[in-house]
Design an enzyme around this catalytic site. Sequence first.
Site: not given
Length: 724
Positions: A393, A446
């Site tokens: 993330d 990401e």
Amino acid sequence: MDAADRERLLSGTHHSPHSVLGAHPMPGGVAFRVFRPYALSVTVVSGDLRAELHDDGEGFFSGLLPLREVPVYRLGVAYEGAVVETEDPYRFLPALGDLDLHLIGEGRHEQLWRALGAEPMTHQGVAGTRFTVWAPNARGVSLAGTFNFWDGTGWPMRSLGSTGVWEVFAPGIGEGELYKFQITRPDGSKTLRADPLARRTEAPPNTSSIVDASHHEWTDGAWLARRGETPAHEAPFSVYEVHLASWRPGLTYRQLAEQLPAYVRDLGFTHVELMPVAEHPFGGSWGYQVTGFYAPTARLGTPDDFKYLVDALHRAGIGVLMDWVPAHFPRDDWALAEFDGRPLYEHEDPLRSAHPDWGTLEFDFGRREVRNFLVANAIYWCEEFHIDGLRVDAVASMLYLDYSREPGQWIPNEHGGRENLDAVAFLQEMNATVYRRVPGVVTIAEESTAWDGVTRATHHMGPGGFGGLGFGLKWNMGWMHDSLDYVSHEPVHRKYHHNEMTFSMVYAYSENYVLPISHDEVVHGKRSLVSKMPGDWWQQRADHRAYLGFMWAHPGKQLLFMGQEFAQGAEWSEAHGPDWWLLDPAYGAEADHRGVRDLVRDLNTVYRHTPALWQRDTDPAGFRWVVGDAADDNVFAFLRLDSEGTPLLAVSNFSPVVRHDYRLGVPDDIPAWHETLNTDAARYGGGDVTNPDPVKPDAVPWHGLPASIRLALPPLATVWLRPA
């Protein structure tokens, strides 16, 4: 006992309690010293020997027994209303080896969870638990838990060399016990902290760590043996993103194991991606503010229960990806923030420790022990829980020193640049180590910028002077934003945004991409996928289906968030999850919502059996535009080719009118084309404008190709054709 030792034990600042407490040979026999606050008396018990020690006050007891050597002994401790016979923790040697300490000091302990935390074991013939914690700034550390009424005064831990590691073996303490570490800070104040390496925790809002040992027996050997046969970027890879706590609210890990694998398998997805599973105090963070990096959230069960779920998914032939959050951590005063009284896991520079977007703290990626904590954590989930991939993330927030910061709020790196060199080195080490240790896994970034080489190997230098970050795949945020913007416009305006659907092919082969329609795109006022579409309900569903058909045919892997597979109209809410009632036949949902779900099932089925759609995702030779400039028609057509050259023709018509006899160029070596999927089919809720018969090409060159076919293009629809 020396007065200084006594005072340090009382104040919780003794670095070597075992050198004072316990049994020690000395002239005249063996000296026994015990520190048991609140005890009325203490007796040494060894065979037939029972010798009561002298009460020295303030919880200290001592005695010199005329023995030639230290015996194996126990302690009889009398409290008001109770007498207990127990082992003396201070008669045991350290239960952590020199190699472990060396690797911790070097920041290279790849199985750190086996050295730090709570480890049930048999030590010197006695069952108990070894407790270890890294707290280099602490003046003292004690063990507190249910077994000592959360008062760690009588359970001081010893410091092991210069590593900053504190240790105590607690005999008789086993699985299920609650514990924390009582830390004396540099200023003398005390703080009670959860174990950073705890493998199990209490369910929030409670915050204690729990002693745990795994008893799960894995049954997924066949899955693990074959999962690495084909690299992820050359394999079918279709992902269903799930928030476990709200997919079916109220279900435990084991109950989910009875429903989730069957559902995902029926829809044909190759993988699930679980939003963060690691323990987090605030459910509204969806798991993205982690306090227990080594513990699956207790909201849904035990660590073994989570292993049972992973095992069940593997038995169903479904890979398990997990969101992993090394970018930041929350400031809770019982967790990692200023863990031992000073910045430890976070950067000591306030400009670099505070995450500007989320009110959290950023890890100090330049500190070797912190980097080790995170790298080992990535390995931990893959090795201990058989996770098949980690989606990392917020990579961009790690890579840039000026991320969400204004001038004056950040300091350039040693070369004067904005790159966080420590974070780059950390990500490279994490990826290289995970791929080396755990064959068959994939790491996914990401990363929302144009950083060069996210999915390039770490040893291959790029033009920016950095080696690749080493990820296997990267989320294509540019494709996601552009394509969603395009479909949100009324069809009459789409011709002015045509390039938003074609621009992705300019850079499609710069990285190994995943096309994500994730949870982030269907919350916070962004609307659900179907609700982004313009027009009436029929047009919205038609656009939704056409968009999915375009997405599944586009180079790159696929990811769809739960609820979007059946065109849920409302935004996702973690409080109640997907609107499953929309699929109830009593609601009349066959055409509306079940039809969309049937389409997703068919998309996945055709996708998995058509190598042209995934085999050459990262090879420009696997793609050819047929027509990419038909802006006035709102039409896109392209060929996908497998390694043998076998094509699939994908045609999307994002206008609300039927286009009859629409001519498209095709190769001249295919005698006939067969419509293998049409998002306008009646069974999906469409108008059933199809091409039911084989389509034979004409010897009419078109679109730069030697032959051409004429198709009926349904409105707001995508059509796939394969050689008949």
